[in-house]
Motif scaffolding. Sequence first.
Motif, short mmCIF file in Angstrom:
data_model
loop_
_atom_site.label_atom_id
_atom_site.label_comp_id
_atom_site.label_asym_id
_atom_site.label_seq_id
_atom_site.Cartn_x
_atom_site.Cartn_y
_atom_site.Cartn_z
N LYS A 63 0.83 -1.21 0.00
CA LYS A 63 0.00 0.00 0.00
C LYS A 63 0.87 1.26 0.00
CE LYS A 63 -4.10 -1.98 2.08
NZ LYS A 63 -3.98 -3.24 2.75
N LEU A 64 1.91 1.26 0.81
CA LEU A 64 2.83 2.40 0.83
C LEU A 64 3.54 2.56 -0.51
CD1 LEU A 64 4.43 1.90 4.37
CD2 LEU A 64 2.84 3.69 3.67
N GLU A 65 3.96 1.44 -1.09
CA GLU A 65 4.65 1.48 -2.38
C GLU A 65 3.72 1.98 -3.48
OE1 GLU A 65 7.76 -2.22 -1.61
OE2 GLU A 65 5.73 -2.62 -2.30
N PHE A 66 2.47 1.55 -3.44
CA PHE A 66 1.52 2.01 -4.44
C PHE A 66 1.29 3.52 -4.31
CE2 PHE A 66 -2.83 2.70 -6.04
CZ PHE A 66 -2.65 2.25 -7.33
N ALA A 67 1.23 4.00 -3.07
CA ALA A 67 1.07 5.45 -2.86
C ALA A 67 2.24 6.23 -3.45
CB ALA A 67 0.91 5.75 -1.37
N THR A 68 3.45 5.71 -3.27
CA THR A 68 4.62 6.41 -3.84
C THR A 68 4.58 6.36 -5.36
OG1 THR A 68 6.04 4.45 -3.71
CG2 THR A 68 6.08 5.97 -1.83
N ALA A 73 11.69 9.21 -10.10
CA ALA A 73 12.85 8.37 -10.37
C ALA A 73 13.22 7.50 -9.17
CB ALA A 73 14.04 9.24 -10.77
N ILE A 74 13.13 8.04 -7.96
CA ILE A 74 13.58 7.30 -6.78
C ILE A 74 12.44 6.98 -5.82
CG2 ILE A 74 15.12 7.36 -4.77
CD1 ILE A 74 17.05 8.98 -6.42
N LEU A 75 11.48 7.86 -5.68
CA LEU A 75 10.39 7.63 -4.73
C LEU A 75 9.67 6.30 -4.97
CD1 LEU A 75 8.83 8.77 -2.31
CD2 LEU A 75 7.35 9.95 -3.93
N PRO A 76 9.30 5.95 -6.20
CA PRO A 76 8.59 4.67 -6.41
C PRO A 76 9.50 3.48 -6.71
CG PRO A 76 8.37 6.04 -8.36
CD PRO A 76 9.21 6.80 -7.38
N ALA A 78 23.80 8.40 4.69
CA ALA A 78 24.25 9.55 3.89
C ALA A 78 23.06 10.25 3.24
CB ALA A 78 25.24 9.08 2.82
N VAL A 79 22.08 9.48 2.78
CA VAL A 79 20.88 10.08 2.18
C VAL A 79 20.13 10.87 3.24
CG1 VAL A 79 18.67 9.59 1.06
CG2 VAL A 79 20.71 8.30 0.41
N TYR A 80 20.05 10.33 4.45
CA TYR A 80 19.41 11.07 5.54
C TYR A 80 20.17 12.36 5.84
CZ TYR A 80 17.91 12.58 10.09
OH TYR A 80 17.46 13.35 11.13
N ASP A 81 21.50 12.28 5.88
CA ASP A 81 22.30 13.48 6.14
C ASP A 81 22.07 14.56 5.08
OD1 ASP A 81 23.37 12.49 8.48
OD2 ASP A 81 25.22 11.76 7.54
N LEU A 122 14.90 10.00 0.33
CA LEU A 122 15.02 9.27 1.59
C LEU A 122 13.86 8.30 1.78
CD1 LEU A 122 16.44 8.90 4.35
CD2 LEU A 122 15.04 10.78 5.20
N THR A 123 12.65 8.76 1.46
CA THR A 123 11.47 7.90 1.59
C THR A 123 11.54 6.71 0.65
OG1 THR A 123 10.16 9.84 2.19
CG2 THR A 123 8.95 7.88 1.49
N GLY A 124 11.91 6.96 -0.60
CA GLY A 124 12.00 5.87 -1.57
C GLY A 124 13.03 4.83 -1.17
N ILE A 125 14.19 5.28 -0.71
CA ILE A 125 15.25 4.35 -0.33
C ILE A 125 14.89 3.62 0.97
CG2 ILE A 125 17.68 4.22 0.37
CD1 ILE A 125 18.22 6.36 -1.76
N ALA A 126 14.23 4.31 1.90
CA ALA A 126 13.80 3.65 3.13
C ALA A 126 12.76 2.56 2.84
CB ALA A 126 13.24 4.68 4.11
N LEU A 127 11.84 2.83 1.92
CA LEU A 127 10.86 1.79 1.55
C LEU A 127 11.57 0.61 0.86
CD1 LEU A 127 7.77 3.79 0.26
CD2 LEU A 127 7.92 2.33 2.29
N LEU A 128 12.58 0.89 0.06
CA LEU A 128 13.34 -0.19 -0.57
C LEU A 128 14.07 -1.01 0.48
CD1 LEU A 128 14.20 -1.59 -3.18
CD2 LEU A 128 16.10 0.04 -3.32
#
Length: 192
Positions: free
Chosen positions: A21-26, A70-73, A119-122, A149-155
């Motif tokens: 569901k989170l991935e679909f939202a992104t 490009a990165i969020l989904p 590093a992405v968070y920083d 950050l959100t896309g990579i955290a979901l990954l």
Amino acid sequence: MNDFDQMVAGSLSFADSILQKLEFATAIVGAIFIFLLMMAGVSEVLLRTIFNSPIPGYIEAVQISMVAFAILPISYCYQRDGHLKMDLLVRSLTGRSSWFLKSIATFLGLAFIIIILPAVYDFFHNSFVLGDSTMNMDWPVWPSKLAALTGIALLLLRLGLEVVALLRMAINPALRPVALPRKMDPINDAVD
């Protein structure tokens, strides 16, 4: 299938459904950004051609919004098995060895994401705290860094879930696969 495996399969299935569901939202957010950028591109061409008046900040808007599609989904794409893979060796194997090799490959991907996530968070945190902005229009850049950050955290969550699911299959290949990327079938996906 014993009670422990039923509990593990149920937990994996539950976590997978929430993550889907989170991935679909992104993916929806990414699609909206693509549509808006297409409309802005058409408007830019028309305004520049007809009225010789480009949209101010168009290039910067494109640059900071590209991360949204490009990165969020990226986790959605991975979950749908829509990414490019080099799996000639894995395809030649069957059974336990196939599941074990897939779990090693996925674990290596997970390790890489764990390494780069701080590093992405920083980058996001520094941009947010310091008020980083674009050069010409002075638009804030932190939302695009938050999207990354959100896309990579979901990954990270997707890969962690998949490692557990793959190890479950490596232990007993006769089980029904749960929480693993599903092969895309364009005809069935179009009907669903």
